[in-house]
Design an enzyme around this catalytic site. Structure first.
Site, mmCIF file in Angstrom:
data_model
loop_
_atom_site.group_PDB
_atom_site.id
_atom_site.type_symbol
_atom_site.label_atom_id
_atom_site.label_comp_id
_atom_site.label_asym_id
_atom_site.label_seq_id
_atom_site.Cartn_x
_atom_site.Cartn_y
_atom_site.Cartn_z
ATOM 1 N N HIS A 67 28.151 54.107 35.742
ATOM 2 C CA HIS A 67 28.125 52.903 36.586
ATOM 3 C C HIS A 67 26.680 52.474 36.809
ATOM 4 C CE1 HIS A 67 32.324 52.335 37.615
ATOM 5 N NE2 HIS A 67 32.433 53.645 37.562
ATOM 6 N N ILE A 119 29.849 50.486 44.572
ATOM 7 C CA ILE A 119 30.761 49.629 45.327
ATOM 8 C C ILE A 119 31.656 48.897 44.350
ATOM 9 C CG2 ILE A 119 29.163 47.644 45.329
ATOM 10 C CD1 ILE A 119 30.142 47.063 48.241
ATOM 11 N N ALA A 121 32.601 45.944 42.904
ATOM 12 C CA ALA A 121 31.885 44.659 42.932
ATOM 13 C C ALA A 121 32.819 43.480 42.694
ATOM 14 C CB ALA A 121 30.794 44.670 41.860
HETATM 15 N N1 2AL Z 1 26.763 50.703 41.080
HETATM 16 C C1 2AL Z 1 27.940 50.033 41.060
HETATM 17 O O1 2AL Z 1 28.560 49.808 42.102
HETATM 18 N N2 2AL Z 1 28.413 49.642 39.824
HETATM 19 C C2 2AL Z 1 29.616 48.992 39.658
HETATM 20 N N3 2AL Z 1 30.466 48.516 40.566
HETATM 21 C C3 2AL Z 1 31.534 47.912 39.907
HETATM 22 O O2 2AL Z 1 32.494 47.366 40.424
HETATM 23 N N4 2AL Z 1 31.338 48.020 38.563
HETATM 24 C C4 2AL Z 1 30.157 48.694 38.355
HETATM 25 O O3 2AL Z 1 29.631 48.999 37.270
#
Ligand code: 2AL
Length: 166
Positions: A67, A119, A121
């Site tokens: 991630h 999180i 996103a």
């Molecule tokens: N550091 C993150 O929160 N990365 C991410 N959140 C997501 O919903 N997709 C991601 O790659």
């Protein structure tokens, strides 16, 4: 996207390969493949959520390798990189002030907790993500492990819903 009945019938290694971009936790993928066949998408989601309910700090750190930081659009052609880009599409990188605030917030979070801020996103604006980051910075270590795992479960189940449909 493949149909549930097709997923149920795939050879184990192909089924696992399809699930792999959902989360970088091989134990979760193997357990879900082993639990086939699923009678419905609801049963698939519930089983996936139940298996994810057992995740702890070790699984969180294992998953974070796949991630990228929020605001850092991941390069790379791997499926999980493309998914991250799509999930983070609402984070408007053209807003230099927001991008700087996210970079600074990520750095504070990593200094405080020693790992990347995670999180779900999808469906969140950059401002909402920044606000959540500020809130979570006040968590204790134990509270933040639980909060990050909940976000990891949400991301994983959203990706699963995108991979296997009716
Ligand atoms: N550091 C993150 O929160 N990365 C991410 N959140 C997501 O919903 N997709 C991601 O790659």
């Amino acid at each position: 996207m493949i149909a549930l009945n097709h997923f149920n019938q795939l050879p184990g290694d192909e089924a696992a390969a399809l699930l792999q971009p959902c989360v970088a936790i091989p134990g979760w993928t193997a357990a879900l493949v082993a639990a086939r066949p699923f009678a419905s998408l609801a049963e698939l989601q519930q089983t996936a959520s139940d298996i994810a309910g057992a995740w702890g700090r070790a699984e969180l750190e294992q998953a974070l390798s796949a991630h990228p930081r929020i605001g850092e659009k991941p390069a790379g052609a791997q499926a999980h990189a493309a998914l991250s880009r799509q999930e983070q599409s609402a984070v408007d990188n053209r807003d230099a002030q927001l991008a700087a605030a996210l970079r600074e917030g990520n750095a504070r979070y990593e200094a405080r907790f020693g790992r990347v801020f995670l999180i779900r996103a999808k469906g969140r604006s950059g401002e909402e993500i920044l606000h959540a980051l500020e809130q979570r910075l006040t968590n204790s270590d134990a509270e933040e492990i639980a909060a990050a795992l909940e976000q990891l479960r949400e991301i994983t189940l959203l990706r699963l819903a995108g991979a296997i449909g009716e």
